[in-house]
Design an enzyme around this catalytic site. Structure first.
Site, PDB file in Angstrom:
ATOM      1  CE  LYS A  68     -59.463  52.401  30.658  1.00 16.11           C
ATOM      2  NZ  LYS A  68     -60.401  52.139  28.806  1.00 16.11           N
ATOM      3  CG  ASP A 104     -60.387  50.986  25.460  1.00 11.30           C
ATOM      4  OD1 ASP A 104     -60.389  50.008  25.486  1.00 11.30           O
ATOM      5  OD2 ASP A 104     -59.413  51.417  26.204  1.00 11.30           O
TER       6      ASP A 104
END
Ligand code: ATR
Length: 276
Positions: A68, A104
């Site tokens: 990520k 997210d």
């Protein structure tokens, strides 16, 4: 003969064998009659994988652990949310240019908003890893007063100072009062399902308790919270929330959230039966 040009998407991470993203996104494509396929790619060499995405014309990647952060080195543009969080979980390929976003935070906040408007609320975030970063960012954006609590205080303090919020030690949680509690640690996850990340006394009627653990879906934390008359948001909330926003970025079409949730739930329920 007509050329068939299905669109390709996938999740890149390592490991990804147990990722539920393919189940979730393929169910959404099927439900909406979109000619697309979502695969799972276990990637060790990220640089080559990103070059492959461009070369093969893969339309979108979901990015998971451990890529990520590093993935940002291979993108043409990264949006403000992802920059502030310091992580990208979604890549969109627009005619060969790669754009990075982070769904997210808004995904988790959308799940939370089904129970409470976080604006003006006091929210305790337990943990200080990547998921905690996204949640602290999202909560601050939503106007909540955020407090971080982490096992290693130094890491908790660093996260809190990055976002200009408070930090508290685990030893003072007994007396702590908050409207929202979010567990971002793996505490309570299978096989240690009897464990709680916070003392029971912290759970009070009317507050909202969210857990990002979804194996099992009803964690000890959520069961105790419900017994103490708190509202609960299970671990699928954030997972489906971030996935729905990814789907919308990739397709421009509203995500069939209920269908995505049902598809993932079915797999999880089968797993829980196997674990029982
Ligand atoms: P993610 O990126 O998915 O959030 P992570 O970066 O590994 O995962 O972060 C996990 C968080 O859970 C960390 O804050 C970790 O605390 P430490 O910083 O002290 O390691 C926390 N955590 C993991 N196991 C824990 C446990 N048994 N009890 C309390 N906190 C735990």
């Amino acid at each position: 003969m007509t050329l068939v040009k299905p669109r390709l998407f996938g999740v890149i991470g390592n490991p990804v064998a147990h990722s539920l993203s393919p189940v979730m996104h393929n169910a959404a494509f099927r439900a909406l009659g979109i000619d697309a396929f979502f695969g799972a790619f276990a990637v060790a060499d990220l640089k080559t994988a990103m070059a492959g995405m461009r070369a093969l014309g893969i339309k979108g990647f979901s990015v998971t652990i451990p890529h990520k952060i590093e993935v940002m080195d291979y993108l043409d543009e990264v949006d403000e949310t992802a920059c502030r969080i310091g992580a990208v979980n979604t890549v969109v390929n627009r005619n060969g240019r790669l754009y990075g976003s982070n769904t997210d935070a808004p995904g988790a906040l959308n799940a939370l908003r089904e129970k409470i408007d976080p604006g003006g609320c006091r929210a305790l975030v337990v943990g200080a890893g990547g998921a905690a970063r996204a949640l602290v960012y999202g909560l601050v954006q939503a106007g909540a007063e955020v407090v971080v609590c982490n096992r290693s205080r130094e890491k908790g303090r660093r996260l809190a100072s990055d976002f200009g919020v408070e930090e508290v030690g685990r030893d003072s949680l007994d007396r702590f009062k908050c409207d929202i509690l979010i567990n971002t640690t793996p505490v309570g996850m299978f096989p240690s399902t009897g464990r709680m990340p916070v003392p029971e006394s912290l759970l009070r009627p009317g507050m909202v308790v969210m857990d990002i653990v979804y194996n099992p879906l009803r964690t000890c934390l959520l069961n105790v919270a419900a017994a103490r008359r708190a509202e609960t948001v299970d671990g699928l909330g954030m997972f489906i929330g971030q996935g729905a926003l990814q789907f919308e970025l990739w397709t421009g079409v509203r995500a069939p959230v209920a269908i995505m949730r049902r598809a993932v739930l079915e797999v999880l329920e089968n797993k829980e039966k196997e674990n029982a």
